[in-house]
Design an enzyme around this catalytic site. Structure first.
Site, PDB file in Angstrom:
ATOM      1  N   GLY A  13      -2.128  54.101  42.600  1.00 52.76           N
ATOM      2  CA  GLY A  13      -2.381  52.923  41.779  1.00 52.76           C
ATOM      3  C   GLY A  13      -2.264  53.265  40.306  1.00 52.76           C
ATOM      4  CB  VAL A  15      -5.594  57.061  38.122  1.00 49.74           C
ATOM      5  CG1 VAL A  15      -5.710  58.543  37.778  1.00 49.74           C
ATOM      6  CG2 VAL A  15      -6.597  56.234  37.305  1.00 49.74           C
ATOM      7  N   GLY A  16      -3.096  57.158  39.993  1.00 52.33           N
ATOM      8  CA  GLY A  16      -2.217  57.962  40.852  1.00 52.33           C
ATOM      9  C   GLY A  16      -0.764  57.935  40.395  1.00 52.33           C
ATOM     10  CB  VAL A 133     -17.902  60.967  33.092  1.00 52.81           C
ATOM     11  CG1 VAL A 133     -18.749  60.430  31.929  1.00 52.81           C
ATOM     12  CG2 VAL A 133     -18.736  61.032  34.368  1.00 52.81           C
ATOM     13  N   GLY A 135     -12.985  58.840  31.248  1.00 54.49           N
ATOM     14  CA  GLY A 135     -11.530  59.021  31.354  1.00 54.49           C
ATOM     15  C   GLY A 135     -11.019  60.291  30.714  1.00 54.49           C
ATOM     16  CE  LYS A 206     -17.075  55.500  33.930  1.00 48.52           C
ATOM     17  NZ  LYS A 206     -16.481  54.419  33.134  1.00 48.52           N
TER      18      LYS A 206
HETATM   19  N1  LIG Z   1      -8.131  53.079  36.040  1.00 46.76           N
HETATM   20  C1  LIG Z   1      -8.888  53.748  35.224  1.00 46.76           C
HETATM   21  O1  LIG Z   1      -8.840  53.571  34.003  1.00 46.76           O
HETATM   22  C2  LIG Z   1      -9.830  54.799  35.714  1.00 46.76           C
HETATM   23  C3  LIG Z   1     -10.548  55.593  34.804  1.00 46.76           C
HETATM   24  C4  LIG Z   1     -11.390  56.599  35.274  1.00 46.76           C
HETATM   25  C5  LIG Z   1     -11.531  56.789  36.641  1.00 46.76           C
HETATM   26  N2  LIG Z   1     -10.847  55.985  37.506  1.00 46.76           N
HETATM   27  C6  LIG Z   1     -11.027  56.218  38.940  1.00 46.76           C
HETATM   28  O2  LIG Z   1      -9.787  56.576  39.510  1.00 46.76           O
HETATM   29  C7  LIG Z   1      -9.729  56.139  40.859  1.00 46.76           C
HETATM   30  C8  LIG Z   1      -8.490  55.288  41.053  1.00 46.76           C
HETATM   31  O3  LIG Z   1      -8.541  54.194  40.173  1.00 46.76           O
HETATM   32  P1  LIG Z   1      -7.285  53.260  39.888  1.00 46.76           P
HETATM   33  O4  LIG Z   1      -7.615  52.501  38.661  1.00 46.76           O
HETATM   34  O5  LIG Z   1      -6.033  54.065  39.937  1.00 46.76           O
HETATM   35  O6  LIG Z   1      -7.373  52.280  41.136  1.00 46.76           O
HETATM   36  P2  LIG Z   1      -6.185  51.440  41.784  1.00 46.76           P
HETATM   37  O7  LIG Z   1      -6.819  50.370  42.571  1.00 46.76           O
HETATM   38  O8  LIG Z   1      -5.188  51.064  40.752  1.00 46.76           O
HETATM   39  O9  LIG Z   1      -5.516  52.513  42.751  1.00 46.76           O
HETATM   40  C9  LIG Z   1      -6.045  52.905  43.988  1.00 46.76           C
HETATM   41  C10 LIG Z   1      -4.893  52.948  44.954  1.00 46.76           C
HETATM   42  O10 LIG Z   1      -5.336  53.506  46.187  1.00 46.76           O
HETATM   43  C11 LIG Z   1      -4.671  52.820  47.239  1.00 46.76           C
HETATM   44  N3  LIG Z   1      -5.402  53.006  48.474  1.00 46.76           N
HETATM   45  C12 LIG Z   1      -6.484  52.339  48.926  1.00 46.76           C
HETATM   46  N4  LIG Z   1      -6.847  52.808  50.133  1.00 46.76           N
HETATM   47  C13 LIG Z   1      -5.967  53.773  50.464  1.00 46.76           C
HETATM   48  C14 LIG Z   1      -5.827  54.628  51.575  1.00 46.76           C
HETATM   49  N5  LIG Z   1      -6.669  54.587  52.607  1.00 46.76           N
HETATM   50  N6  LIG Z   1      -4.801  55.512  51.580  1.00 46.76           N
HETATM   51  C15 LIG Z   1      -3.945  55.576  50.544  1.00 46.76           C
HETATM   52  N7  LIG Z   1      -4.037  54.790  49.455  1.00 46.76           N
HETATM   53  C16 LIG Z   1      -5.037  53.892  49.413  1.00 46.76           C
HETATM   54  C17 LIG Z   1      -4.584  51.379  46.763  1.00 46.76           C
HETATM   55  O11 LIG Z   1      -3.572  50.686  47.429  1.00 46.76           O
HETATM   56  C18 LIG Z   1      -4.313  51.566  45.281  1.00 46.76           C
HETATM   57  O12 LIG Z   1      -2.936  51.574  44.985  1.00 46.76           O
HETATM   58  C19 LIG Z   1     -11.050  55.400  41.103  1.00 46.76           C
HETATM   59  O13 LIG Z   1     -11.977  56.292  41.665  1.00 46.76           O
HETATM   60  C20 LIG Z   1     -11.495  55.022  39.713  1.00 46.76           C
HETATM   61  O14 LIG Z   1     -12.884  54.857  39.590  1.00 46.76           O
HETATM   62  C21 LIG Z   1      -9.999  55.018  37.075  1.00 46.76           C
HETATM   63  N1  LIG Z   2     -13.838  49.852  34.150  1.00 43.82           N
HETATM   64  C1  LIG Z   2     -14.070  51.025  33.373  1.00 43.82           C
HETATM   65  C2  LIG Z   2     -12.926  51.995  33.446  1.00 43.82           C
HETATM   66  C3  LIG Z   2     -13.009  53.017  34.499  1.00 43.82           C
HETATM   67  O1  LIG Z   2     -14.178  53.738  34.470  1.00 43.82           O
HETATM   68  C4  LIG Z   2     -14.241  50.659  31.918  1.00 43.82           C
HETATM   69  O2  LIG Z   2     -14.183  49.491  31.545  1.00 43.82           O
HETATM   70  O3  LIG Z   2     -14.470  51.570  31.135  1.00 43.82           O
HETATM   71 NA    NA Z   3     -13.680  62.739  31.061  1.00 47.43          NA
END
Ligand SMILES: NC(=O)c1ccc[n+]([C@@H]2O[C@H](COP(=O)([O-])OP(=O)(O)OC[C@H]3O[C@@H](n4cnc5c(N)ncnc54)[C@H](O)[C@@H]3O)[C@@H](O)[C@H]2O)c1
Ligand SMILES: N[C@@H](CCO)C(=O)O
Ligand code: NA
Length: 436
Positions: A13, A15-16, A133, A135, A206
């Site tokens: 998604g 991040v990935g 925590v 980012g 966090k």
């Molecule tokens: N987006 C941010 O800014 C941010 C910042 C800090 C931490 N995080 C953390 O990073 C992680 C990912 O966040 P994100 O924003 O990328 O979320 P996202 O929803 O964009 O991505 C998650 C992805 O995982 C996939 N997924 C769900 N179940 C699955 C499974 N069983 N197998 C394979 N793929 C699967 C979804 O389809 C989705 O594409 C979370 O733990 C989030 O808290 C995100």
């Molecule tokens: N939803 C969070 C981002 C991921 O931790 C924020 O607004 O800071």
């Molecule tokens: Na950090």
């Protein structure tokens, strides 16, 4: 060159997809820094045909994350699915299979971190989570490593970008909460369902992680006192402005002293809106930025500032961890594991010592100020300042207390609400970041 280390990425998604992009674009530098090529060996996704922000070779995609982490050839697993399950089972399985793990999953770490840390310990592998925590901001490693020789006494963080954006708009534009939230949603900061952000769940997760590291103890999300920003009004923000303060949603973790100077009473861990002076470094954190302010005995005050969210900034933190765990993995060593030896207790919120700002609409006549002061005195709460605004039917008293137990302050406000001379208690907010 050494033989390649194989990486599985779980979730593609926000991040990935950026992790996958950087693994490709930075491949040469990553190999030089790790001492071996880091090769993308598989990407687990929910749907093979979903649109993605990055091109992934079809043969690397799989919908079977469990089978991917169970593969013998996988050395490193990056979990960026989020949520509790299946993320937890996948991380545990990866560790059992001998892989080292990097995750950004604050919700899982705050709910059940110890299970994961014990599994990492047992497997002799690393579990790193800097991205969980604030980012991109390096804060967990500084707490865990750079400050390992110091005694941290307090951590004050703006760790949620969405709520900081909303409060900043309320402060600079005079908007109400609902309008500011709408603007945050239109700009893509706030989710369609903003509950995790505006009710403080994200910040509480966090806070638990920060407190665990800062105080070498186990603190989970359930231990954190949590209040969000949905009740913050334009009047609160105006009242803060009149005192030269600004309202921020703070994640606070602090050591609470006891009568015995050799020992502390425990830790207070909480998330709530608070007024902080505009001169405090955290007051200058605008829009969706994050910052963590750390106070420690020897170092004094430190501030860590930057983008707390977003695919690419968060991927930066993930890859930073990846380089470290890859290097350790290659050398057959591991980095610093969980440190919970201090085993400090988390105190109930009522026992936490805080300060309150209270704005009260009152009748403007003799004896009113004395009666209000009496209510504070009855609960043993000392007043620092009181000022009157307006006159006659518009009279308002604004009281700022000295530190007292949160329970005593809450009881004082209850009593004020019941008093005949009090028309309305219009604003109640804790005050932080000031010297008594
Ligand atoms: N987006 C941010 O800014 C941010 C910042 C800090 C931490 N995080 C953390 O990073 C992680 C990912 O966040 P994100 O924003 O990328 O979320 P996202 O929803 O964009 O991505 C998650 C992805 O995982 C996939 N997924 C769900 N179940 C699955 C499974 N069983 N197998 C394979 N793929 C699967 C979804 O389809 C989705 O594409 C979370 O733990 C989030 O808290 C995100
Ligand atoms: N939803 C969070 C981002 C991921 O931790 C924020 O607004 O800071
Ligand atoms: Na950090």
């Amino acid at each position: 060159m050494n033989s390649p280390l194989k990486v599985a990425v779980l979730g593609c998604g926000s991040v990935g997809s950026q992790v996958v992009r950087l693994l490709g674009e930075q491949a040469d530098d990553l190999a030089a820094r790790v001492g071996a090529p880091v090769q993308l060996a598989g990407v687990a996704v929910r749907r093979l045909d979903a649109p993605r922000e990055v091109d992934v070779p079809a043969e690397l995609l799989t919908t079977d994350a469990a089978a991917l982490v169970a593969r013998d050839d996988i050395d490193l697993v990056i979990e960026v699915i989020g949520g509790i399950e299946p993320a937890r089972s996948l991380i545990l399985s990866a560790l059992e299979n001998g892989a080292s793990v990097v995750t950004a999953n604050k919700a899982l770490l705050a709910e059940d971190g110890p299970t994961l840390f014990e599994a990492a310990e047992k497997a002799g592998r690393d579990l790193y989570y800097e991205a969980a925590v604030a980012g991109a901001i390096p804060i967990l490693r500084p707490l865990r490593e750079s400050l390992a020789g110091d005694k941290v006494t307090r951590v004050l963080g703006i760790v949620n970008g969405t709520t900081n954006f909303i409060l900043d708009k309320m402060d600079t534009q005079g908007s109400g909460f609902a309008d500011a939230l709408e603007e945050a949603q239109a700009l893509g900061y706030a989710e369609a369902d903003p509950t995790a952000d505006v009710e403080g769940f994200d910040a509480a997760a966090k806070a638990a992680i920060l407190a665990s590291l800062a105080f070498h103890s186990r603190v989970t999300a359930a231990d954190v006192h949590r209040e969000g920003i949905t009740d913050v009004t334009a009047a609160d923000v105006r009242s803060a402005r009149e005192m030269g303060s600004v309202v921020k949603l703070l994640a606070i973790a602090e050591l609470v002293p006891s009568a015995d100077p050799a020992e502390d009473a425990g830790v207070s861990v909480r998330v709530h809106p608070a007024m902080i002076p505009r001169s405090h470094p955290l007051a200058s954190v605008r829009e969706a930025y994050n910052a963590v302010f750390v106070e420690s005995e020897a170092a004094g005050q430190l501030m860590f500032y930057g983008p707390g969210a977003g695919g690419s900034p968060t991927a930066s933190a993930v890859l930073g961890d990846l380089v470290t765990v890859a290097r350790n993995h290659r050398q057959g060593t591991r980095g610093v594991g969980e440190s919970a030896y201090a085993d400090r207790a988390v105190l109930p919120m009522g026992e936490t010592r805080t300060r309150y700002h209270v704005a009260i609409d009152v009748d403007d006549r003799a004896g009113v100020l004395a009666a209000v002061a009496q209510a504070f005195a009855e609960h043993g709460v000392s007043i620092q300042t009181v000022r009157q605004e307006g006159r006659g039917n518009d009279a308002q008293l604004v009281v700022v207390s000295h530190e007292a137990s949160d329970a005593a302050l809450a009881a004082t406000v209850e009593q004020l609400r019941d008093m005949e001379i009090v028309r309305e208690v219009t604003s109640v907010m804790r005050v932080e970041g000031t010297e008594e």
